[in-house]
Design a protein around this motif. Structure first.
Motif, PDB file in Angstrom:
ATOM      1  N   PHE A  36       0.856  -1.166   0.000  1.00 38.18           N
ATOM      2  CA  PHE A  36       0.000   0.000   0.000  1.00 38.18           C
ATOM      3  C   PHE A  36       0.904   1.231   0.000  1.00 38.18           C
ATOM      4  CE2 PHE A  36      -4.138  -1.918   0.924  1.00 38.18           C
ATOM      5  CZ  PHE A  36      -3.750  -3.196   1.287  1.00 38.18           C
ATOM      6  N   ARG A  37       0.336   2.365  -0.347  1.00 35.64           N
ATOM      7  CA  ARG A  37       1.121   3.592  -0.303  1.00 35.64           C
ATOM      8  C   ARG A  37       0.266   4.746   0.171  1.00 35.64           C
ATOM      9  NH1 ARG A  37       2.142   4.530  -6.831  1.00 35.64           N
ATOM     10  NH2 ARG A  37       0.002   5.122  -7.401  1.00 35.64           N
ATOM     11  N   GLN A  38       0.948   5.708   0.762  1.00 34.03           N
ATOM     12  CA  GLN A  38       0.259   6.915   1.221  1.00 34.03           C
ATOM     13  C   GLN A  38       1.069   8.124   0.798  1.00 34.03           C
ATOM     14  OE1 GLN A  38      -0.699   7.039   5.419  1.00 34.03           O
ATOM     15  NE2 GLN A  38      -2.329   8.522   5.039  1.00 34.03           N
ATOM     16  N   LYS A  42      -2.887  12.507   1.348  1.00 34.68           N
ATOM     17  CA  LYS A  42      -3.858  11.574   0.766  1.00 34.68           C
ATOM     18  C   LYS A  42      -4.035  10.361   1.664  1.00 34.68           C
ATOM     19  CE  LYS A  42      -3.142  12.860  -4.063  1.00 34.68           C
ATOM     20  NZ  LYS A  42      -2.904  12.360  -5.439  1.00 34.68           N
ATOM     21  N   GLU A  43      -5.104   9.638   1.416  1.00 33.62           N
ATOM     22  CA  GLU A  43      -5.344   8.426   2.172  1.00 33.62           C
ATOM     23  C   GLU A  43      -4.471   7.289   1.642  1.00 33.62           C
ATOM     24  OE1 GLU A  43     -10.019   9.205   3.428  1.00 33.62           O
ATOM     25  OE2 GLU A  43      -9.496   7.519   2.141  1.00 33.62           O
ATOM     26  N   ARG A  44      -4.286   6.299   2.495  1.00 34.74           N
ATOM     27  CA  ARG A  44      -3.550   5.111   2.081  1.00 34.74           C
ATOM     28  C   ARG A  44      -4.288   4.410   0.945  1.00 34.74           C
ATOM     29  NH1 ARG A  44      -3.216   1.136   6.833  1.00 34.74           N
ATOM     30  NH2 ARG A  44      -5.379   0.752   6.176  1.00 34.74           N
ATOM     31  N   ALA A  45      -3.533   3.932  -0.021  1.00 36.10           N
ATOM     32  CA  ALA A  45      -4.139   3.308  -1.197  1.00 36.10           C
ATOM     33  C   ALA A  45      -3.480   1.972  -1.503  1.00 36.10           C
ATOM     34  CB  ALA A  45      -4.008   4.230  -2.408  1.00 36.10           C
ATOM     35  N   PHE A  46      -4.266   1.066  -2.003  1.00 35.30           N
ATOM     36  CA  PHE A  46      -3.775  -0.247  -2.408  1.00 35.30           C
ATOM     37  C   PHE A  46      -2.886  -0.120  -3.633  1.00 35.30           C
ATOM     38  CE2 PHE A  46      -3.721  -4.691  -3.201  1.00 35.30           C
ATOM     39  CZ  PHE A  46      -3.915  -4.878  -4.566  1.00 35.30           C
ATOM     40  N   ALA A  91       5.414   8.491  -2.490  1.00 32.44           N
ATOM     41  CA  ALA A  91       4.608   8.110  -1.330  1.00 32.44           C
ATOM     42  C   ALA A  91       5.472   7.303  -0.372  1.00 32.44           C
ATOM     43  CB  ALA A  91       3.403   7.271  -1.756  1.00 32.44           C
ATOM     44  N   VAL A  92       4.935   7.106   0.813  1.00 33.38           N
ATOM     45  CA  VAL A  92       5.492   6.107   1.713  1.00 33.38           C
ATOM     46  C   VAL A  92       4.812   4.778   1.373  1.00 33.38           C
ATOM     47  CG1 VAL A  92       5.788   5.363   4.097  1.00 33.38           C
ATOM     48  CG2 VAL A  92       5.925   7.802   3.519  1.00 33.38           C
TER      49      VAL A  92
END
Length: 125
Positions: A36-38, A42-46, A91-92
């Motif tokens: 996942f990345r954030q 922004k919100e965390r995303a798959f 992103a992280v």
């Protein structure tokens, strides 16, 4: 299961990076693993996930064709190979695992039980 993600860094647009997710525990081979990345603000995303055998690998539409997830159960490691990186990939990145024995490969973060600490990927334009 304890997870450690590493391999992030600074790369130019169009470049490549490979992230690794190293897991502890002898039952890792029966854990579904996801990335996942954030991004900032922004919100965390798959991003992607992989089944026990590596045969089921769903991807987010935004990374399909550019990223490849794979696993080496002998080394207790899951990889995310990223090509053609774009600034919007900044992103992280977190890896996550489901409890051992659960075979469904979800794309929702809430269905994962264990999380690593994250590794920062920065793509410059």
């Amino acid at each position: 299961v304890q997870l450690q993600a590493f391999g992030g860094g600074l790369v130019q647009s169009g470049g490549s990076l490979r992230l690794s997710c190293k897991a502890s525990g002898r039952t890792f081979g029966t854990s579904v693993v996801g990335w996942f990345r954030q991004a900032p603000g922004k919100e965390r995303a798959f991003v992607a996930a992989v089944s026990w055998s590596g045969g089921d690998t769903p991807y987010a539409a935004s990374v399909k064709g550019r990223f490849t997830i794979s696993r080496d159960n002998v080394k207790n490691t899951v990889y995310l190979q990223m090509h053609s990186l774009k600034p919007e990939d900044t992103a992280v990145y977190y890896c996550a695992a489901r409890r051992p024995g659960l075979s469904v490969v979800p794309v929702v973060g809430a269905m994962y039980d264990y999380w690593g600490q994250g590794t920062l990927v920065t793509v410059s334009s």
